[in-house]
Design a protein around this motif. Structure first.
Motif, PDB file in Angstrom:
ATOM      1  N   LYS A  15     -31.398   5.677  51.540  1.00  0.00           N
ATOM      2  CA  LYS A  15     -32.962   5.215  51.392  1.00  0.00           C
ATOM      3  C   LYS A  15     -33.391   5.749  51.071  1.00  0.00           C
ATOM      4  CE  LYS A  15     -32.797   2.570  55.697  1.00  0.00           C
ATOM      5  NZ  LYS A  15     -33.169   2.800  57.223  1.00  0.00           N
ATOM      6  N   THR A  16     -33.292   7.373  51.692  1.00  0.00           N
ATOM      7  CA  THR A  16     -34.092   8.737  50.421  1.00  0.00           C
ATOM      8  C   THR A  16     -33.640   8.706  49.078  1.00  0.00           C
ATOM      9  OG1 THR A  16     -34.489   9.797  52.632  1.00  0.00           O
ATOM     10  CG2 THR A  16     -34.961  11.647  50.708  1.00  0.00           C
ATOM     11  N   LEU A  17     -32.590   8.626  49.031  1.00  0.00           N
ATOM     12  CA  LEU A  17     -32.126   8.814  47.871  1.00  0.00           C
ATOM     13  C   LEU A  17     -32.520   7.765  46.682  1.00  0.00           C
ATOM     14  CD1 LEU A  17     -30.137   9.907  45.015  1.00  0.00           C
ATOM     15  CD2 LEU A  17     -27.969   8.880  46.382  1.00  0.00           C
ATOM     16  N   ALA A  18     -31.842   6.801  47.658  1.00  0.00           N
ATOM     17  CA  ALA A  18     -33.254   5.123  46.537  1.00  0.00           C
ATOM     18  C   ALA A  18     -34.354   5.643  46.038  1.00  0.00           C
ATOM     19  CB  ALA A  18     -32.616   4.207  47.509  1.00  0.00           C
ATOM     20  N   GLN A  19     -35.360   5.982  47.170  1.00  0.00           N
ATOM     21  CA  GLN A  19     -36.369   5.789  47.175  1.00  0.00           C
ATOM     22  C   GLN A  19     -36.538   6.759  45.516  1.00  0.00           C
ATOM     23  OE1 GLN A  19     -38.044   7.326  50.862  1.00  0.00           O
ATOM     24  NE2 GLN A  19     -37.758   5.501  51.947  1.00  0.00           N
ATOM     25  N   GLN A  20     -35.584   8.209  45.894  1.00  0.00           N
ATOM     26  CA  GLN A  20     -36.521   9.164  44.561  1.00  0.00           C
ATOM     27  C   GLN A  20     -35.840   8.332  43.424  1.00  0.00           C
ATOM     28  OE1 GLN A  20     -33.357  11.828  46.402  1.00  0.00           O
ATOM     29  NE2 GLN A  20     -35.328  13.089  47.373  1.00  0.00           N
ATOM     30  N   THR A  21     -34.071   7.826  43.284  1.00  0.00           N
ATOM     31  CA  THR A  21     -33.971   7.097  41.441  1.00  0.00           C
ATOM     32  C   THR A  21     -35.418   5.641  42.025  1.00  0.00           C
ATOM     33  OG1 THR A  21     -31.527   6.919  42.485  1.00  0.00           O
ATOM     34  CG2 THR A  21     -32.641   5.612  41.160  1.00  0.00           C
ATOM     35  N   VAL A  22     -36.040   5.197  42.998  1.00  0.00           N
ATOM     36  CA  VAL A  22     -36.994   4.255  42.112  1.00  0.00           C
ATOM     37  C   VAL A  22     -38.239   5.087  41.400  1.00  0.00           C
ATOM     38  CG1 VAL A  22     -38.524   2.352  42.981  1.00  0.00           C
ATOM     39  CG2 VAL A  22     -36.400   2.400  42.992  1.00  0.00           C
ATOM     40  N   ALA A  23     -38.695   6.048  42.293  1.00  0.00           N
ATOM     41  CA  ALA A  23     -39.385   6.733  41.364  1.00  0.00           C
ATOM     42  C   ALA A  23     -39.079   7.206  40.131  1.00  0.00           C
ATOM     43  CB  ALA A  23     -39.726   8.121  42.733  1.00  0.00           C
ATOM     44  N   HIS A  57     -31.038   8.727  36.030  1.00  0.00           N
ATOM     45  CA  HIS A  57     -31.475   8.557  37.521  1.00  0.00           C
ATOM     46  C   HIS A  57     -30.102   7.358  37.832  1.00  0.00           C
ATOM     47  CE1 HIS A  57     -34.545  11.280  37.697  1.00  0.00           C
ATOM     48  NE2 HIS A  57     -35.668  10.732  36.693  1.00  0.00           N
ATOM     49  N   TYR A  58     -29.739   6.209  36.787  1.00  0.00           N
ATOM     50  CA  TYR A  58     -29.676   4.979  37.326  1.00  0.00           C
ATOM     51  C   TYR A  58     -27.935   5.938  37.772  1.00  0.00           C
ATOM     52  CZ  TYR A  58     -26.571   0.656  37.065  1.00  0.00           C
ATOM     53  OH  TYR A  58     -25.862  -0.437  38.085  1.00  0.00           O
ATOM     54  N   ARG A  59     -27.401   6.439  37.558  1.00  0.00           N
ATOM     55  CA  ARG A  59     -26.153   7.511  37.132  1.00  0.00           C
ATOM     56  C   ARG A  59     -25.837   7.859  38.060  1.00  0.00           C
ATOM     57  NH1 ARG A  59     -22.137   6.155  33.466  1.00  0.00           N
ATOM     58  NH2 ARG A  59     -22.561   5.272  31.839  1.00  0.00           N
ATOM     59  N   ALA A  60     -27.210   8.600  38.945  1.00  0.00           N
ATOM     60  CA  ALA A  60     -27.070   9.405  40.149  1.00  0.00           C
ATOM     61  C   ALA A  60     -26.684   8.704  41.225  1.00  0.00           C
ATOM     62  CB  ALA A  60     -28.220   9.947  40.000  1.00  0.00           C
ATOM     63  N   PHE A  61     -27.813   7.363  41.153  1.00  0.00           N
ATOM     64  CA  PHE A  61     -28.045   6.232  42.544  1.00  0.00           C
ATOM     65  C   PHE A  61     -26.433   5.771  42.116  1.00  0.00           C
ATOM     66  CE2 PHE A  61     -27.990   2.099  44.637  1.00  0.00           C
ATOM     67  CZ  PHE A  61     -28.291   3.099  45.685  1.00  0.00           C
ATOM     68  N   GLU A  62     -25.824   5.482  41.012  1.00  0.00           N
ATOM     69  CA  GLU A  62     -24.440   4.952  40.872  1.00  0.00           C
ATOM     70  C   GLU A  62     -23.906   5.607  41.836  1.00  0.00           C
ATOM     71  OE1 GLU A  62     -22.009   2.925  37.386  1.00  0.00           O
ATOM     72  OE2 GLU A  62     -22.220   4.690  37.091  1.00  0.00           O
ATOM     73  N   THR A  63     -23.208   7.547  41.985  1.00  0.00           N
ATOM     74  CA  THR A  63     -22.487   7.955  42.737  1.00  0.00           C
ATOM     75  C   THR A  63     -22.256   7.874  43.375  1.00  0.00           C
ATOM     76  OG1 THR A  63     -23.206   9.517  40.387  1.00  0.00           O
ATOM     77  CG2 THR A  63     -21.935  10.280  42.574  1.00  0.00           C
ATOM     78  N   LEU A  65     -30.675  -1.526  49.917  1.00  0.00           N
ATOM     79  CA  LEU A  65     -31.421  -0.165  48.898  1.00  0.00           C
ATOM     80  C   LEU A  65     -30.845  -0.513  47.483  1.00  0.00           C
ATOM     81  CD1 LEU A  65     -30.220   2.968  51.189  1.00  0.00           C
ATOM     82  CD2 LEU A  65     -32.533   1.104  50.919  1.00  0.00           C
ATOM     83  N   ARG A  66     -29.520  -1.400  47.196  1.00  0.00           N
ATOM     84  CA  ARG A  66     -29.801  -1.117  46.139  1.00  0.00           C
ATOM     85  C   ARG A  66     -30.323  -2.111  45.092  1.00  0.00           C
ATOM     86  NH1 ARG A  66     -23.474  -2.060  45.640  1.00  0.00           N
ATOM     87  NH2 ARG A  66     -23.734  -2.829  47.425  1.00  0.00           N
TER      88      ARG A  66
END
Length: 562
Positions: free
Chosen positions: A17-25, A39-45, A87-88
């Motif tokens: 959840k934290t990672l998703a929030q950081q990615t959206v920001a 940012h997108y590829r970091a969440f993809e990992t 989250l996705r």
């Protein structure tokens, strides 16, 4: 890494959840397409890790449904995955708002945005309780099916082990095997009807939450279909009923004459020759060794792939008590590894697994190494099934390794069974459209729909008084109807493409293999229609396509008798 050594760690939802929030920001505040892509590829990992952990649980639970740890973890995944889906979607929505969409398309792949739009309209948080309930119902069906142990031939065995008896040269044995299977389903009739009633109500409620009249549009979106809808599928089914069923009826008449029968009963349908169907020679280990030899001989690409598979224990193919039914290929993206699951039963289906599921695995293995974003590594499902079904045919020069003197028998049977499957798949699809269009049908009314469709798509069959089958409940043994709604017509369209690859390969083996390899290497970067046309083939729902295929196959069978 060997499968047995792959560690399982339950995903941390709070961390995600934290990672998703950081990615959206990060996506919202990025000053360029390149920064957004980062940012997108970091969440993809993280996304790939969740997919890997989910696959490990599913595979290990399927291998042993009695394993308490993975049973608990599967139950947890059933509840957790809808939360991860939320989250996705947050990340997907932020990406779709990008002012750099054109540049991002060049960096990540243009089709990604079309697919994301479909994904976004197939989910919202209000669905999560229903999705969790749906997952539990699906697991209930799987557990019930996996628990099936029957008494036959003086032995206690899981349902898949009835396979060889269903192909016995003794007609009475075949009939008894079908009766035994049917009695298991009849004994669990109330449970099976209750689970499906609940699934239909659940999925209909999900469809209505998304603003639809029924579940069908949501069902299509969940499959990610990005170039066709129900109208084209209906047109395909109509072609099959109008142009292909008459061809197959003629082929079934030939089969009936080969068997010396006055009529074809259900338990005769898979019996191609009076003296027995082709069966692979040797043990399960012999079949696996022949598979290794086959893929070494087919091409350098398949040689590399099969060595990777065997060396890393990425197959579990023997049927045993407590093991889940069916066969599948699952991806483990953290390790760029596919996994093949099956239930060998001593029939030609064992070889089909080594070609069909290995076709999926080969495509996954290749695309995972192309650098595509994970969302574009795999195409939509019908294109994935082209990988597998085409591989069944393109390995034709090596079938003798499995069947020896019965090779021609196998080739004839495989050809007849492949084209004969298409009407059955259309029947499964039309049945699902009918029941989701009419969600209040009673169990008996659903069974009546199935029997009506049997007459439309398989008019050559007689069901006599077989338990379960004769009352129109045969659809309940088809896992996809419970587990993956509307995922079945994909096999039919893929079979149509596979038959075109096969027809082309008879004129040019090397050129056709290159086209197949290019088809697989594109992964999910093209739509189904674009992939098919890139290989110089016709899209199955184009007018006249099925008639051409049917007549070509019928002519091959006439020219290549036993």
């Amino acid at each position: 890494m060997k499968f047995s050594e792959m560690p399982y760690v339950r995903p941390d939802l709070e961390q995600l959840k934290t990672l998703a929030q950081q990615t959206v920001a990060g996506l919202n505040n990025a000053g360029s397409a390149a920064e957004q892509a980062e940012h997108y590829r970091a969440f993809e990992t993280a996304e790939k890790n969740v997919e890997t952990m989910s696959a490990l649980v599913f595979i290990r639970h399927s291998i042993d449904t009695q394993d308490e740890f993975y049973t608990r973890e599967q139950d947890w995944m059933d509840q957790a995955m809808p939360q991860f889906e939320e989250l996705r979607q947050q990340v997907n929505l932020a990406l779709l708002r990008s002012p750099y969409r054109r540049e991002l398309g060049e960096l990540l792949g243009q089709l990604l945005f079309t697919n994301l739009e479909i994904a976004v309209r197939s989910f919202k948080p209000e669905l999560m309780p229903l999705m969790a309930e749906e997952n539990k119902l699906v697991s209930d069906y799987q557990k019930l099916y996996a628990s099936a142990m029957v008494e036959f031939d003086g032995k206690t065995m899981p349902l898949p082990m009835l396979g060889p008896y269903k192909q016995s040269t003794d007609r009475a044995v075949r009939k008894a095997a079908y009766e035994t299977e049917g009695r298991f389903f009849d004994e669990h009739r109330e449970e099976l009807d209750t689970i499906y009633d609940s699934l239909i109500k659940n999925r209909t409620a999900q469809g209505k939450l998304m603003g639809y009249d029924n579940f069908i549009p949501l069902g299509y979106d969940r499959l990610g279909r990005n170039c066709y809808g129900p109208a084209k599928v209906a047109a395909f089914r109509q072609q099959v009923a109008q142009d292909l069923v008459p061809v197959i009826s003629r082929l079934k008449k030939v089969q009936q004459q080969r068997l010396g029968l006055e009529k074809l009963s259900l338990y005769d349908d898979v019996m191609n020759f009076a003296d027995g169907n082709a069966t692979p020679e040797g043990t399960a280990d012999d079949i696996l060794a022949a598979g290794l030899q086959m893929y070494h001989g087919l091409s350098p690409e398949t040689a590399e792939f099969i060595d990777f598979l065997y060396e890393n224990e990425l197959l579990d193919v023997l049927s045993k008590p407590g093991k889940g039914p069916g066969g599948f290929c699952s991806a483990l993206p953290d390790y760029q590894s596919p996994f093949i699951f099956a239930n060998f039963n001593g029939t030609s289906a064992d070889v089909d697994v080594l070609t069909h599921e290995a076709g999926h695995a080969f495509a996954d293995y290749r695309a995972a190494r192309k650098g595509y974003v994970r969302a574009l590594q795999s195409p939509t499902i019908e294109a994935c099934e082209c990988h597998s079904m085409s591989m069944e045919f393109l390995t034709q020069d090596f079938h003798h390794l499995f069947f020896g003197k019965d090779t021609r028998k196998y080739e004839i049977s495989h050809c007849e069974d492949s084209i004969g499957f298409i009407p059955y798949g259309c029947m499964v699809d039309e049945f699902q459209h009918r029941v989701y269009e009419n969600p209040n049908l009673t169990p008996d009314q659903r069974n009546a729909v199935w029997m009506e469709l049997e007459k439309k798509y398989r008019p050559w069959l007689d069901f006599e008084e077989l338990p379960f089958f004769s009352r129109g409940a045969g659809w309940q043994r088809q896992l996809h109807i419970y587990l993956m709604p509307f995922y079945y017509i994909d096999y039919c369209m893929a079979q149509s493409v596979a038959l075109q690859f096969w027809i082309a390969s008879m004129a040019d083996r090397e050129g056709t293999w290159k086209k197949y390899l290019a088809f697989a290497d594109l992964g999910g970067t093209r739509s189904f229609e674009e992939l098919v046309r890139s290989a110089g083939l016709e899209v199955p729902y184009e007018d006249g396509c099925m008639e051409k295929i049917g007549l070509a196959v019928e002519q091959w069978l006439k020219n290549n008798p036993l």
